[in-house]
Scaffold this motif. Structure first.
Motif, PDB file in Angstrom:
ATOM      1  N   PRO A 129      37.455  40.070  23.593  1.00  0.00           N
ATOM      2  CA  PRO A 129      36.585  40.072  24.784  1.00  0.00           C
ATOM      3  C   PRO A 129      35.346  40.952  24.649  1.00  0.00           C
ATOM      4  CG  PRO A 129      38.876  40.595  25.361  1.00  0.00           C
ATOM      5  CD  PRO A 129      38.767  40.657  23.872  1.00  0.00           C
ATOM      6  N   LEU A 130      35.460  42.059  23.937  1.00  0.00           N
ATOM      7  CA  LEU A 130      34.335  42.989  23.876  1.00  0.00           C
ATOM      8  C   LEU A 130      33.275  42.450  22.930  1.00  0.00           C
ATOM      9  CD1 LEU A 130      36.131  46.437  23.708  1.00  0.00           C
ATOM     10  CD2 LEU A 130      35.239  45.254  25.697  1.00  0.00           C
ATOM     11  N   GLN A 131      32.051  42.372  23.436  1.00  0.00           N
ATOM     12  CA  GLN A 131      30.958  41.902  22.608  1.00  0.00           C
ATOM     13  C   GLN A 131      30.078  43.079  22.230  1.00  0.00           C
ATOM     14  OE1 GLN A 131      28.968  38.849  24.778  1.00  0.00           O
ATOM     15  NE2 GLN A 131      30.847  37.694  25.104  1.00  0.00           N
ATOM     16  N   GLN A 134      26.212  45.355  26.166  1.00  0.00           N
ATOM     17  CA  GLN A 134      26.731  46.054  27.337  1.00  0.00           C
ATOM     18  C   GLN A 134      27.518  45.116  28.237  1.00  0.00           C
ATOM     19  OE1 GLN A 134      23.917  48.236  29.597  1.00  0.00           O
ATOM     20  NE2 GLN A 134      24.017  50.001  28.242  1.00  0.00           N
ATOM     21  N   HIS A 135      28.646  45.602  28.695  1.00  0.00           N
ATOM     22  CA  HIS A 135      29.398  44.887  29.719  1.00  0.00           C
ATOM     23  C   HIS A 135      29.300  45.682  31.014  1.00  0.00           C
ATOM     24  CE1 HIS A 135      31.333  41.884  27.161  1.00  0.00           C
ATOM     25  NE2 HIS A 135      31.449  42.815  26.248  1.00  0.00           N
ATOM     26  N   THR A 136      29.481  44.987  32.132  1.00  0.00           N
ATOM     27  CA  THR A 136      29.519  45.719  33.393  1.00  0.00           C
ATOM     28  C   THR A 136      30.833  46.493  33.460  1.00  0.00           C
ATOM     29  OG1 THR A 136      30.579  43.885  34.543  1.00  0.00           O
ATOM     30  CG2 THR A 136      28.175  43.936  34.571  1.00  0.00           C
ATOM     31  N   PHE A 137      30.811  47.612  34.187  1.00  0.00           N
ATOM     32  CA  PHE A 137      32.035  48.396  34.326  1.00  0.00           C
ATOM     33  C   PHE A 137      33.092  47.593  35.082  1.00  0.00           C
ATOM     34  CE2 PHE A 137      29.181  52.356  34.131  1.00  0.00           C
ATOM     35  CZ  PHE A 137      29.270  52.368  32.751  1.00  0.00           C
ATOM     36  N   GLU A 138      32.645  46.726  35.995  1.00  0.00           N
ATOM     37  CA  GLU A 138      33.596  45.905  36.756  1.00  0.00           C
ATOM     38  C   GLU A 138      34.374  44.987  35.808  1.00  0.00           C
ATOM     39  OE1 GLU A 138      30.183  45.879  37.713  1.00  0.00           O
ATOM     40  OE2 GLU A 138      30.605  47.590  38.988  1.00  0.00           O
ATOM     41  N   LYS A 139      33.652  44.388  34.859  1.00  0.00           N
ATOM     42  CA  LYS A 139      34.311  43.502  33.894  1.00  0.00           C
ATOM     43  C   LYS A 139      35.240  44.301  32.995  1.00  0.00           C
ATOM     44  CE  LYS A 139      34.027  39.760  33.660  1.00  0.00           C
ATOM     45  NZ  LYS A 139      35.007  38.742  34.186  1.00  0.00           N
ATOM     46  N   LEU A 140      34.782  45.487  32.569  1.00  0.00           N
ATOM     47  CA  LEU A 140      35.608  46.296  31.670  1.00  0.00           C
ATOM     48  C   LEU A 140      36.895  46.768  32.342  1.00  0.00           C
ATOM     49  CD1 LEU A 140      32.833  48.336  29.848  1.00  0.00           C
ATOM     50  CD2 LEU A 140      34.350  46.637  28.843  1.00  0.00           C
ATOM     51  N   ARG A 141      36.886  46.899  33.679  1.00  0.00           N
ATOM     52  CA  ARG A 141      38.121  47.267  34.372  1.00  0.00           C
ATOM     53  C   ARG A 141      39.188  46.197  34.199  1.00  0.00           C
ATOM     54  NH1 ARG A 141      35.070  48.757  39.571  1.00  0.00           N
ATOM     55  NH2 ARG A 141      33.834  50.354  38.525  1.00  0.00           N
ATOM     56  N   GLU A 142      38.769  44.961  34.016  1.00  0.00           N
ATOM     57  CA  GLU A 142      39.731  43.886  33.791  1.00  0.00           C
ATOM     58  C   GLU A 142      40.315  43.965  32.384  1.00  0.00           C
ATOM     59  OE1 GLU A 142      37.918  40.106  34.681  1.00  0.00           O
ATOM     60  OE2 GLU A 142      37.010  40.890  36.520  1.00  0.00           O
ATOM     61  N   TRP A 143      39.645  44.717  31.530  1.00  0.00           N
ATOM     62  CA  TRP A 143      40.133  44.912  30.150  1.00  0.00           C
ATOM     63  C   TRP A 143      40.393  46.389  29.912  1.00  0.00           C
ATOM     64  CZ3 TRP A 143      35.041  42.190  28.590  1.00  0.00           C
ATOM     65  CH2 TRP A 143      35.133  40.815  28.865  1.00  0.00           C
ATOM     66  N   ALA A 144      41.126  47.008  30.836  1.00  0.00           N
ATOM     67  CA  ALA A 144      41.312  48.463  30.772  1.00  0.00           C
ATOM     68  C   ALA A 144      41.993  48.896  29.477  1.00  0.00           C
ATOM     69  CB  ALA A 144      42.109  48.945  31.972  1.00  0.00           C
ATOM     70  N   HIS A 145      42.725  47.960  28.848  1.00  0.00           N
ATOM     71  CA  HIS A 145      43.413  48.311  27.602  1.00  0.00           C
ATOM     72  C   HIS A 145      42.444  48.338  26.418  1.00  0.00           C
ATOM     73  CE1 HIS A 145      43.066  44.020  27.749  1.00  0.00           C
ATOM     74  NE2 HIS A 145      43.675  43.834  26.604  1.00  0.00           N
ATOM     75  N   LEU A 146      41.280  47.711  26.563  1.00  0.00           N
ATOM     76  CA  LEU A 146      40.316  47.667  25.462  1.00  0.00           C
ATOM     77  C   LEU A 146      39.081  48.530  25.713  1.00  0.00           C
ATOM     78  CD1 LEU A 146      40.506  43.847  24.663  1.00  0.00           C
ATOM     79  CD2 LEU A 146      41.548  45.714  23.386  1.00  0.00           C
TER      80      LEU A 146
END
Length: 484
Positions: A129-131, A134-146
């Motif tokens: 998922p990580l590109q 920059q990702h939004t912090f909201e999106k990164l919360r959905e991938w808290a493990h990464l």
RNA sequence: UCCCUUGUAGCUCAGUCGGCAGAGCAACGGACUGUUAAUCCGUGUGUCGGUGGUUCGAGCCCACCCGGGGGAGCCA
């Protein structure tokens, strides 16, 4: 220097036959110019790969030891260049041996000329998922493990770690004792909002008695909860051992949906015998300054990032906190300032009200422009255990407010007089028999004492400038969110 | 819990008056003598949050539900 102990991803039966090839350096060490000339091994995750016109590739590797990456130069002559290296995608894990050299390019002091590139785990570019953007912090919360693999969350994790370490250093250096207060409690302490219930009763068939749930059949034989504060238990140790602090998880079942509240957070609560309110303020100020100083000197690279990319001006603001004594102001003075400032507030100000966020913000951000300690609040708006002042209408409570975050510390001198405390409890509608052990502290060798609570996450927010509290704790718990 | 706002490709977002779903980035294929968010050329990308309704026709209108964000209250 630690020596790599034959670490391999091959089955353990093969490890013994492998000889130790080279020293394992962290990326942090490898980035320092003192490492130039050494042939070493680094281990980490690929942040980006750039293929060059010359038939070789640059691989940036990060292992979390510092903010920056190590640039690896992988030549086309490496045996696995075509098969593995040019396909290395973001997030893949690698173990690389090579010589540390002074970097030809801009942006880093050193780089590594790879002699062996071993791929331990591919992260499929189509699925990861990580590109490399920059990702939004909201999106990164959905991938808290990464998300700890990103610049921001790596930096937050290091600052949070440093603040925790500095907390122990500060109190230990000052002769405080670290006390572990219980997580599960049967006392509805302070009446401080909604608590999480702890039970082993089957929720689909509760044992009933006279139309009510029979709590005597529960695990502890009575209702029990997750703690909202270790303060009352902390007081028992302070009134025996002098100066103590707690540092642990705290739980609030409030339906709060804000960028400054969590359902599970970490709180530091010092409690000191023979301290009065002024001593309490001095300690709070010293403690905050110690943590800020420590982070500025030990997390410089991370703080540079927060300054440039998260909140410009954050380091100057922190530096200012170090240089200036905290303003101390009574509640009454604050109310006078608010009433006379000419500012239009949504909630009108008068003596006796609980100060609203807009009021606190005006005081700390506009009037003082820095940290401020407000104290001596009206007794009606504060807890029963806070010491009644001689005026009979205020208590020796104190809040430390900082710009941006608001209340970062709340504390008080505790009521040490048995009769006054009992009267306050009755006024507050508490049953004194439930607090018999707490009252015993006043019956047997009572002393003036004081303490405060600091929310670790709010401190991380303040030092990093991160806007949302859900992004300064690894796995945030808030109403409706308990993922991971 | 209340007010406002938002949900469309892997990600960020556009989508006009209700009439064929479209950009950038990523990915993939290729090019390129040291790159720094590399660059250039080419290719594909869909449960339009869910359910129901209005309509010849709904991403767009209506109702309800779910999620995200901002603000408020409560607090640390």
């Amino acid at each position: 220097m630690p020596v790599a102990a034959g670490w391999r991803t091959v089955p353990s039966s093969h490890i013994i036959t492998e000889s130790i090839m080279s020293e394992w350096l962290s990326i942090k060490q490898a980035r320092q110019s003192e490492s130039i000339g050494q042939t070493v091994e680094v281990r980490g995750w690929v942040r980006t790969r750039r293929d060059s016109k010359g038939g070789f590739s640059f691989i940036e590797v990060n292992d979390g030891s510092c903010f920056g990456n190590l640039q690896i130069v992988a030549d086309g002559s490496l045996p696995n260049y075509q098969t593995e290296i040019v396909t290395l995608s973001v997030g893949s894990s690698v173990v690389i041996t090579g010589e540390i050299k002074a970097s030809v390019g801009q942006g880093q002091a050193t780089e590594m000329a790879a002699s062996v590139v071993r791929v331990t785990g591919i992260a499929s570019a189509t699925d990861y998922p990580l590109q490399k953007k920059q990702h939004t912090f909201e999106k990164l919360r959905e991938w808290a493990h990464l998300r700890p693999r990103t610049n921001t969350f790596g930096a937050v994790a290091r600052v949070r770690n440093r603040l925790s370490y500095a907390t122990h250093q500060f109190f230990q250096n000052d002769g405080f004792l670290y006390v572990h207060t219980p997580i599960i409690t049967a006392s509805d302490c302070e009446g401080a909002g909604q608590m999480f219930r702890v039970t082993t009763l089957p929720i689909d068939r509760l044992p009933m008695s006279n139309g009510k749930v029979d709590m005597s059949q529960d695990f502890f034989g009575k209702a029990s909860y997750l703690t909202v504060s270790g303060q009352l238990e902390g007081e028992t140790y302070a009134t025996a051992l002098g100066k103590i602090y707690t540092f642990g998880p705290t739980f609030r079942a409030e339906n709060s949906n804000t960028s400054r509240h969590l359902s599970e957070f970490w709180m530091i609560e010092p409690e000191m015998a023979f301290y009065e309110i002024a001593d309490n303020m001095t300690l709070a100020e010293r403690y905050l300054k110690y943590m800020i100083q420590d982070v500025l000197s030990h997390c410089a690279e991370d703080m540079d990032f927060f300054e440039k990319r998260i909140q410009p001006g954050v380091t100057a603001a922190l530096q200012l906190v170090l240089d200036k004594p905290f303003t101390r102001m009574t509640y009454t003075e604050a109310v006078e300032i608010l009433m006379g400032c000419g500012e239009k507030f949504e909630y009108p100000v008068e003596w006796g009200i609980d100060l609203q966020a807009e009021h606190e913000r005006f005081i700390t951000e506009k009037h003082v422009q820095g940290p401020v300690i407000l104290y001596n609040y009206p007794k009606q708006i504060k807890s029963f255990y806070m010491r009644l002042n001689d005026d009979g209408k205020t208590v020796a409570a104190m809040d430390v407010l900082v710009p941006g975050v608001g209340e970062i510390i709340g504390g008080s001198q505790r009521e040490e007089r048995l009769d006054v405390l009992t009267e306050r409890m009755v006024e507050s509608g508490l049953k004194t028999e439930d607090y018999w052990w707490y009252l015993d502290l006043r019956r047997f060798g009572t002393v003036p004492h004081a303490g405060f609570g600091l929310g670790l996450e709010r401190m991380v927010q303040y030092t990093t400038g991160m806007a949302n509290i859900r992004d300064v704790i690894p796995f945030p718990r808030s109403p409706g969110n308990c993922d991971f």
